[in-house]
Every structure is written in C-alpha cells, then in structure tokens.
Write a protein that holds these residues in place. Structure first.
Motif, PDB file in Angstrom:
ATOM      1  N   MET A 120       1.395 -12.101  -1.338  1.00 17.79           N
ATOM      2  CA  MET A 120       1.317 -10.742  -0.808  1.00 17.79           C
ATOM      3  C   MET A 120       0.292  -9.946  -1.607  1.00 17.79           C
ATOM      4  O   MET A 120       0.311  -9.944  -2.829  1.00 17.79           O
ATOM      5  CB  MET A 120       2.694 -10.076  -0.904  1.00 17.79           C
ATOM      6  N   LYS A 121      -0.593  -9.276  -0.900  1.00 20.00           N
ATOM      7  CA  LYS A 121      -1.577  -8.408  -1.540  1.00 20.00           C
ATOM      8  C   LYS A 121      -1.013  -6.988  -1.571  1.00 20.00           C
ATOM      9  O   LYS A 121      -0.500  -6.494  -0.569  1.00 20.00           O
ATOM     10  CB  LYS A 121      -2.887  -8.425  -0.766  1.00 20.00           C
ATOM     11  N   VAL A 122      -1.113  -6.333  -2.739  1.00 22.52           N
ATOM     12  CA  VAL A 122      -0.667  -4.949  -2.881  1.00 22.52           C
ATOM     13  C   VAL A 122      -1.901  -4.064  -3.051  1.00 22.52           C
ATOM     14  O   VAL A 122      -2.661  -4.224  -4.007  1.00 22.52           O
ATOM     15  CB  VAL A 122       0.295  -4.773  -4.074  1.00 22.52           C
ATOM     16  N   ILE A 123      -2.082  -3.149  -2.110  1.00 16.87           N
ATOM     17  CA  ILE A 123      -3.216  -2.225  -2.133  1.00 16.87           C
ATOM     18  C   ILE A 123      -2.728  -0.848  -2.570  1.00 16.87           C
ATOM     19  O   ILE A 123      -1.767  -0.311  -2.014  1.00 16.87           O
ATOM     20  CB  ILE A 123      -3.871  -2.116  -0.739  1.00 16.87           C
ATOM     21  N   GLY A 124      -3.398  -0.291  -3.558  1.00 18.73           N
ATOM     22  CA  GLY A 124      -3.161   1.087  -3.955  1.00 18.73           C
ATOM     23  C   GLY A 124      -4.179   1.956  -3.258  1.00 18.73           C
ATOM     24  O   GLY A 124      -5.384   1.816  -3.473  1.00 18.73           O
ATOM     25  N   LEU A 125      -3.697   2.835  -2.384  1.00 15.82           N
ATOM     26  CA  LEU A 125      -4.568   3.688  -1.574  1.00 15.82           C
ATOM     27  C   LEU A 125      -4.540   5.098  -2.163  1.00 15.82           C
ATOM     28  O   LEU A 125      -3.472   5.709  -2.262  1.00 15.82           O
ATOM     29  CB  LEU A 125      -4.042   3.688  -0.136  1.00 15.82           C
ATOM     30  N   THR A 126      -5.711   5.594  -2.577  1.00 23.46           N
ATOM     31  CA  THR A 126      -5.735   6.894  -3.232  1.00 23.46           C
ATOM     32  C   THR A 126      -6.988   7.676  -2.857  1.00 23.46           C
ATOM     33  O   THR A 126      -7.891   7.161  -2.204  1.00 23.46           O
ATOM     34  CB  THR A 126      -5.602   6.734  -4.774  1.00 23.46           C
ATOM     35  N   GLY A 127      -7.023   8.918  -3.268  1.00 29.55           N
ATOM     36  CA  GLY A 127      -8.126   9.829  -2.979  1.00 29.55           C
ATOM     37  C   GLY A 127      -7.593  11.245  -2.956  1.00 29.55           C
ATOM     38  O   GLY A 127      -6.380  11.456  -2.880  1.00 29.55           O
ATOM     39  N   SER A 167       9.963 -10.356  -3.087  1.00 32.38           N
ATOM     40  CA  SER A 167      11.068 -11.320  -3.025  1.00 32.38           C
ATOM     41  C   SER A 167      11.473 -11.626  -1.587  1.00 32.38           C
ATOM     42  O   SER A 167      11.880 -12.745  -1.277  1.00 32.38           O
ATOM     43  CB  SER A 167      12.271 -10.821  -3.825  1.00 32.38           C
ATOM     44  N   GLU A 168      11.344 -10.654  -0.697  1.00 33.94           N
ATOM     45  CA  GLU A 168      11.711 -10.862   0.701  1.00 33.94           C
ATOM     46  C   GLU A 168      10.561 -11.449   1.522  1.00 33.94           C
ATOM     47  O   GLU A 168      10.753 -11.826   2.669  1.00 33.94           O
ATOM     48  CB  GLU A 168      12.156  -9.533   1.337  1.00 33.94           C
ATOM     49  N   ARG A 169       9.370 -11.496   0.910  1.00 33.11           N
ATOM     50  CA  ARG A 169       8.174 -11.993   1.607  1.00 33.11           C
ATOM     51  C   ARG A 169       8.040 -11.334   2.984  1.00 33.11           C
ATOM     52  O   ARG A 169       7.793 -11.973   3.985  1.00 33.11           O
ATOM     53  CB  ARG A 169       8.200 -13.512   1.729  1.00 33.11           C
ATOM     54  N   LYS A 170       8.211 -10.023   2.969  1.00 35.09           N
ATOM     55  CA  LYS A 170       8.249  -9.222   4.194  1.00 35.09           C
ATOM     56  C   LYS A 170       6.905  -9.086   4.892  1.00 35.09           C
ATOM     57  O   LYS A 170       6.840  -9.010   6.103  1.00 35.09           O
ATOM     58  CB  LYS A 170       8.728  -7.809   3.825  1.00 35.09           C
ATOM     59  N   THR A 171       5.863  -9.010   4.104  1.00 36.14           N
ATOM     60  CA  THR A 171       4.565  -8.655   4.672  1.00 36.14           C
ATOM     61  C   THR A 171       3.445  -9.291   3.851  1.00 36.14           C
ATOM     62  O   THR A 171       3.603  -9.458   2.641  1.00 36.14           O
ATOM     63  CB  THR A 171       4.396  -7.116   4.679  1.00 36.14           C
ATOM     64  N   PRO A 172       2.331  -9.645   4.479  1.00 37.39           N
ATOM     65  CA  PRO A 172       1.213 -10.173   3.694  1.00 37.39           C
ATOM     66  C   PRO A 172       0.461  -9.077   2.930  1.00 37.39           C
ATOM     67  O   PRO A 172      -0.203  -9.353   1.940  1.00 37.39           O
ATOM     68  CB  PRO A 172       0.308 -10.824   4.741  1.00 37.39           C
ATOM     69  N   VAL A 173       0.587  -7.826   3.400  1.00 37.89           N
ATOM     70  CA  VAL A 173      -0.109  -6.703   2.759  1.00 37.89           C
ATOM     71  C   VAL A 173       0.854  -5.530   2.605  1.00 37.89           C
ATOM     72  O   VAL A 173       1.476  -5.082   3.571  1.00 37.89           O
ATOM     73  CB  VAL A 173      -1.347  -6.246   3.581  1.00 37.89           C
ATOM     74  N   LEU A 174       0.962  -5.046   1.377  1.00 39.71           N
ATOM     75  CA  LEU A 174       1.775  -3.878   1.065  1.00 39.71           C
ATOM     76  C   LEU A 174       0.836  -2.789   0.578  1.00 39.71           C
ATOM     77  O   LEU A 174      -0.021  -3.039  -0.274  1.00 39.71           O
ATOM     78  CB  LEU A 174       2.802  -4.223  -0.013  1.00 39.71           C
ATOM     79  N   VAL A 175       0.984  -1.582   1.127  1.00 36.26           N
ATOM     80  CA  VAL A 175       0.119  -0.457   0.757  1.00 36.26           C
ATOM     81  C   VAL A 175       0.967   0.644   0.135  1.00 36.26           C
ATOM     82  O   VAL A 175       1.986   1.051   0.702  1.00 36.26           O
ATOM     83  CB  VAL A 175      -0.623   0.105   2.002  1.00 36.26           C
ATOM     84  N   ILE A 176       0.536   1.101  -1.038  1.00 31.16           N
ATOM     85  CA  ILE A 176       1.150   2.258  -1.685  1.00 31.16           C
ATOM     86  C   ILE A 176       0.119   3.381  -1.642  1.00 31.16           C
ATOM     87  O   ILE A 176      -0.947   3.284  -2.248  1.00 31.16           O
ATOM     88  CB  ILE A 176       1.550   1.970  -3.148  1.00 31.16           C
ATOM     89  N   GLU A 177       0.442   4.430  -0.888  1.00 28.07           N
ATOM     90  CA  GLU A 177      -0.455   5.592  -0.751  1.00 28.07           C
ATOM     91  C   GLU A 177      -0.049   6.650  -1.763  1.00 28.07           C
ATOM     92  O   GLU A 177       1.106   7.069  -1.795  1.00 28.07           O
ATOM     93  CB  GLU A 177      -0.336   6.150   0.669  1.00 28.07           C
ATOM     94  N   ALA A 178      -0.990   7.057  -2.612  1.00 21.41           N
ATOM     95  CA  ALA A 178      -0.679   8.054  -3.641  1.00 21.41           C
ATOM     96  C   ALA A 178      -1.902   8.905  -3.951  1.00 21.41           C
ATOM     97  O   ALA A 178      -2.974   8.371  -4.225  1.00 21.41           O
ATOM     98  CB  ALA A 178      -0.198   7.352  -4.911  1.00 21.41           C
ATOM     99  N   ALA A 179      -1.732  10.213  -3.923  1.00 21.40           N
ATOM    100  CA  ALA A 179      -2.836  11.122  -4.248  1.00 21.40           C
ATOM    101  C   ALA A 179      -3.190  11.041  -5.729  1.00 21.40           C
ATOM    102  O   ALA A 179      -4.345  11.171  -6.105  1.00 21.40           O
ATOM    103  CB  ALA A 179      -2.468  12.558  -3.887  1.00 21.40           C
TER     104      ALA A 179
END
Length: 195
Positions: A1-8, A104-116
């Motif tokens: 799973m790739k975890v992307i931190g989305l910010t700006g 752990s649940e292998r829910k998604t191939p990509v998880l995005v956390i959006e944070a200012a």
C-alpha cells in the motif's frame, strides 16, 4: 500500500485533488475532519482547549465554536502555536492508527492523508510520498472568499498565518499546480498517481 501525504496552503485545492484521488480508487482521510471528530468524541481534548483559550470558545450547545477559535488564533501567532501543539499530537496519533489499520486490512492500494499542516509525527514520518498542491495567491484568495464568505483582508491573514509556499515545496516529492482548469488538474493527478 502506498501512503500519500497531500498538503498545501489553504485555497490551493487539496480537497479537489483528494476527491480526484478518491475517484481513482484511493482511500482518503482529511486531517481537519479527524481533528473535528476528535474534539467532538473526546471531552479531554476539548478541556485542553478550554484550559488554554477559556470558556469563551464554547457555544450555547456546549460545543467548540470553531469560527471564534479561528478568529482568535489567526490574529495571534502564540495562540495559533498553542492550538497546533494540542491538536497535532492527537491528530498525529489518530493518523498513525488509521494507517496501521488500513495496512493490516489491506483495504486499498493507495491511502491519502490530506493535511494543511504537514506535521512531523503522524504525517511526514508515516507517508511514502508528499504531494504539494500549489496555486497563485490571487487564486487562493478568491477561493477562500468564495468558500468562507470572508473579506480579502481576512483571506490574506489566513494565508499569511500558514507556512510559506517555499516551505511546502521543500517537502514535495510531487508538485501539482492548481491554477488551471479542472480537466488539466485531473490529468496532472492521474499522471502523478501512475508515476
């Protein structure tokens, strides 16, 4: 799973990019929503805020008056720092739990956390790549005015209270400019995801 931190910065279009990523199959979590939920669910956090800012931040229903708290912190750097110190700790812990659960649940191939605000613990230390969304200041001010019904002066104050564009760009693995059309933005997001 790739975890992307989305910010700006505010008004850059993070939520629009997050929605596009969700449409492409990513699981998306918004740090602001996490913070809001934590304050509603955990009276201990609300009490921490009251200890620092006083009972004036509570409305007649006994809930946090977010607008009033925003007015307080956006005009006072020390109070903004105090708010961030309290909330970042709790939000960071919750983001860590979310990421661990998704892995752990292998829910998604990509998880995005959006944070200012790209906090060190619970964001920068947990994501695989940082995507920074940018937009010119006039575009951001226009978006803030339209979304929040505030004056240009207030919109500018909010932007100035955040970290600078240069600081965001120093963190970036990928940069997406959001000054152009929605269709061009969608293409940029799709291209970044496939890289």
């Amino acid at each position: 799973m790739k975890v992307i931190g989305l910010t700006g910065g505010i008004g850059s279009g993070k939520s629009t990019v997050a929605a596009l990523l969700k449409d492409l199959g990513a699981e998306v979590y918004d740090a602001d929503k996490i913070a809001k939920d934590l304050v509603e669910e955990d009276k201990g956090i609300l009490n921490e805020l009251i200890d620092v800012f006083g009972n004036c931040i509570i409305n007649s229903k006994g809930e946090l008056d977010r607008k009033l708290l925003g007015d307080i912190v956006f005009s006072n750097e020390d109070k903004l720092l105090a708010l961030n110190t309290i909330m970042h700790k709790h939000v960071g812990e919750k983001i860590k739990v979310i990421i661990e659960k998704c892995k752990s649940e292998r829910k998604t191939p990509v998880l995005v956390i959006e944070a200012a605000i790209p906090i060190k613990r619970g964001f920068l230390d947990l994501v695989d790549e940082i995507w920074v969304i940018t937009a010119s200041k006039p575009v951001r001010i226009k978006r803030i005015i339209q979304r929040s019904s505030v004056t240009e002066e207030k919109a500018n104050k909010i932007i100035e209270s955040q970290i600078s564009d240069d600081e965001y760009l120093k963190l970036a693995d990928k940069i997406i400019n959001n000054d152009r059309s929605f269709d061009e933005l969608a293409i940029s997001v799709k291209n970044c995801l496939s890289m």
